[in-house]
Design a protein around this motif. Structure first.
Motif, short mmCIF file in Angstrom:
data_model
loop_
_atom_site.label_atom_id
_atom_site.label_comp_id
_atom_site.label_asym_id
_atom_site.label_seq_id
_atom_site.Cartn_x
_atom_site.Cartn_y
_atom_site.Cartn_z
N LYS A 1 0.83 -1.21 0.00
CA LYS A 1 0.00 0.00 0.00
C LYS A 1 0.86 1.26 0.00
O LYS A 1 0.60 2.19 -0.76
CB LYS A 1 -0.95 0.00 1.20
CG LYS A 1 -2.08 -0.98 1.06
CD LYS A 1 -3.04 -0.90 2.23
CE LYS A 1 -4.18 -1.89 2.04
NZ LYS A 1 -5.18 -1.81 3.12
N GLU A 2 1.90 1.27 0.84
CA GLU A 2 2.80 2.43 0.86
C GLU A 2 3.48 2.60 -0.49
O GLU A 2 3.66 3.72 -0.96
CB GLU A 2 3.85 2.27 1.96
CG GLU A 2 3.30 2.44 3.35
CD GLU A 2 4.38 2.20 4.39
OE1 GLU A 2 5.04 3.17 4.77
OE2 GLU A 2 4.54 1.04 4.80
N GLN A 3 3.87 1.49 -1.08
CA GLN A 3 4.54 1.57 -2.37
C GLN A 3 3.59 2.10 -3.44
O GLN A 3 3.95 3.00 -4.20
CB GLN A 3 5.05 0.19 -2.79
CG GLN A 3 5.70 0.22 -4.15
CD GLN A 3 6.12 -1.15 -4.63
OE1 GLN A 3 5.63 -2.15 -4.16
NE2 GLN A 3 7.02 -1.17 -5.58
N LEU A 4 2.40 1.54 -3.53
CA LEU A 4 1.45 1.99 -4.54
C LEU A 4 1.13 3.47 -4.36
O LEU A 4 1.10 4.23 -5.34
CB LEU A 4 0.18 1.15 -4.49
CG LEU A 4 0.33 -0.31 -4.93
CD1 LEU A 4 -0.95 -1.09 -4.63
CD2 LEU A 4 0.70 -0.41 -6.39
N ASP A 5 0.93 3.90 -3.13
CA ASP A 5 0.66 5.31 -2.87
C ASP A 5 1.82 6.18 -3.34
O ASP A 5 1.62 7.24 -3.94
CB ASP A 5 0.41 5.55 -1.37
CG ASP A 5 -0.92 4.99 -0.89
OD1 ASP A 5 -1.83 4.72 -1.72
OD2 ASP A 5 -1.05 4.79 0.34
N SER A 6 3.05 5.75 -3.05
CA SER A 6 4.22 6.55 -3.41
C SER A 6 4.40 6.65 -4.93
O SER A 6 4.92 7.64 -5.42
CB SER A 6 5.48 5.99 -2.75
OG SER A 6 5.92 4.80 -3.37
N LEU B 1 1.73 6.14 -7.30
CA LEU B 1 0.54 6.73 -7.93
C LEU B 1 0.47 8.25 -7.76
O LEU B 1 -0.09 8.93 -8.63
CB LEU B 1 -0.71 6.06 -7.39
CG LEU B 1 -0.89 4.62 -7.86
CD1 LEU B 1 -1.94 3.91 -7.03
CD2 LEU B 1 -1.23 4.57 -9.34
N LYS B 2 1.03 8.79 -6.69
CA LYS B 2 0.99 10.25 -6.54
C LYS B 2 2.00 10.94 -7.46
O LYS B 2 1.97 12.15 -7.59
CB LYS B 2 1.17 10.66 -5.09
CG LYS B 2 2.53 10.44 -4.51
CD LYS B 2 2.54 10.88 -3.05
CE LYS B 2 3.90 10.67 -2.43
NZ LYS B 2 3.91 11.01 -1.01
N TYR C 1 -6.94 -1.24 -5.23
CA TYR C 1 -6.44 -0.01 -5.86
C TYR C 1 -6.98 0.13 -7.28
O TYR C 1 -7.23 1.24 -7.73
CB TYR C 1 -4.91 0.02 -5.85
CG TYR C 1 -4.34 0.60 -4.58
CD1 TYR C 1 -3.83 1.89 -4.55
CD2 TYR C 1 -4.30 -0.15 -3.40
CE1 TYR C 1 -3.30 2.43 -3.39
CE2 TYR C 1 -3.77 0.37 -2.24
CZ TYR C 1 -3.28 1.66 -2.23
OH TYR C 1 -2.76 2.19 -1.08
N GLN D 1 -10.06 2.17 -7.72
CA GLN D 1 -9.91 3.63 -7.66
C GLN D 1 -9.07 4.19 -8.81
O GLN D 1 -9.29 5.30 -9.25
CB GLN D 1 -9.27 4.01 -6.32
CG GLN D 1 -9.17 5.50 -6.09
CD GLN D 1 -8.59 5.83 -4.72
OE1 GLN D 1 -8.34 4.97 -3.89
NE2 GLN D 1 -8.38 7.11 -4.47
N TYR D 2 -8.11 3.42 -9.28
CA TYR D 2 -7.18 3.88 -10.32
C TYR D 2 -7.31 2.97 -11.55
O TYR D 2 -6.92 1.80 -11.49
CB TYR D 2 -5.74 3.85 -9.82
CG TYR D 2 -5.48 4.74 -8.64
CD1 TYR D 2 -5.17 6.08 -8.82
CD2 TYR D 2 -5.54 4.24 -7.34
CE1 TYR D 2 -4.94 6.91 -7.73
CE2 TYR D 2 -5.31 5.06 -6.25
CZ TYR D 2 -5.01 6.39 -6.45
OH TYR D 2 -4.77 7.20 -5.37
N GLU E 1 9.35 11.38 -2.93
CA GLU E 1 8.68 12.42 -3.72
C GLU E 1 9.67 13.03 -4.71
O GLU E 1 10.82 13.31 -4.38
CB GLU E 1 8.16 13.49 -2.76
CG GLU E 1 7.21 14.44 -3.40
CD GLU E 1 6.54 15.35 -2.37
OE1 GLU E 1 6.34 16.52 -2.70
OE2 GLU E 1 6.25 14.88 -1.26
#
Length: 185
Positions: free
Chosen positions: A16-21, A23-24, A50, A53-54, A94
């Protein structure tokens, strides 16, 4: 268009942390290809969550032949001009995508190899530079032998150069017996 190619196998812990990092940092017109090699944990369920949503996430069945073949499978499904590889435990800092894309503004750039921060299983910093860990800082980047599996952390390359490039990169191996648990790239 960017394609992020991720190989997974029982990687639910940091997914989850990886996908968030990731996808943003990519656009909805880019794609994230996840090749799952037969996970028995919640990896597939997380990716499917995911996907709801994406719409730019594509989950494909891996070949069940190990990490190298799993990455090759993800790459076969990629449609982007720029291809990013991502292990299942990479959490992107980021600005990574922007910095890498800036390097490709130089028309002579075919591949970008960059450093990573090494962390433990709790995401505490162990080493601030993978390159320093393996003493790459003293090495001329043009002399790196990608076949030994220890000299490069992350690879990003142009899709047109995939066939030539992938023959040079022989998958993943331990670094002098040191398994990288996670890396921030």
């Amino acid at each position: 268009m960017i394609s992020v190619c991720m190989a997974t196998y029982n990687g639910e812990k940091y997914l989850k942390e990886q996908l968030d990092s990731i996808l943003k940092q990519i656009q909805s017109s880019d794609e994230l290809i996840v090749s799952d090699d037969g996970s028995s944990d919640l990896t597939r369920a997380i990716v499917q969550e995911y996907q709801n949503q994406y719409k730019n996430i594509h989950l494909v069945n891996g070949p069940k032949c190990g990490v190298q073949k799993n990455f090759e499978n993800a790459l076969k499904h990629a449609k982007g001009d720029i291809l990013f590889l991502s292990d299942q435990d990479d959490i992107w800092v980021e600005g990574k995508v922007d910095r890498v894309l800036k390097e490709f503004e130089n028309k002579n750039t075919l591949c970008v190899v960059h450093d990573a921060e090494i962390v433990d299983g709790n995401l505490n910093r162990v080493q601030d530079s993978f390159f320093k860990l393996i003493d790459i800082m003293e090495t001329d980047i043009s002399s790196i032998d990608f076949n030994n599996g220890k000299d490069a952390v992350a690879h990003v390359f142009k899709n047109d150069d995939y066939n030539v490039y992938f023959r040079e990169v022989k998958g993943e191996r331990d670094v002098n017996g040191f398994n990288v648990d996670n890396d921030f790239i």
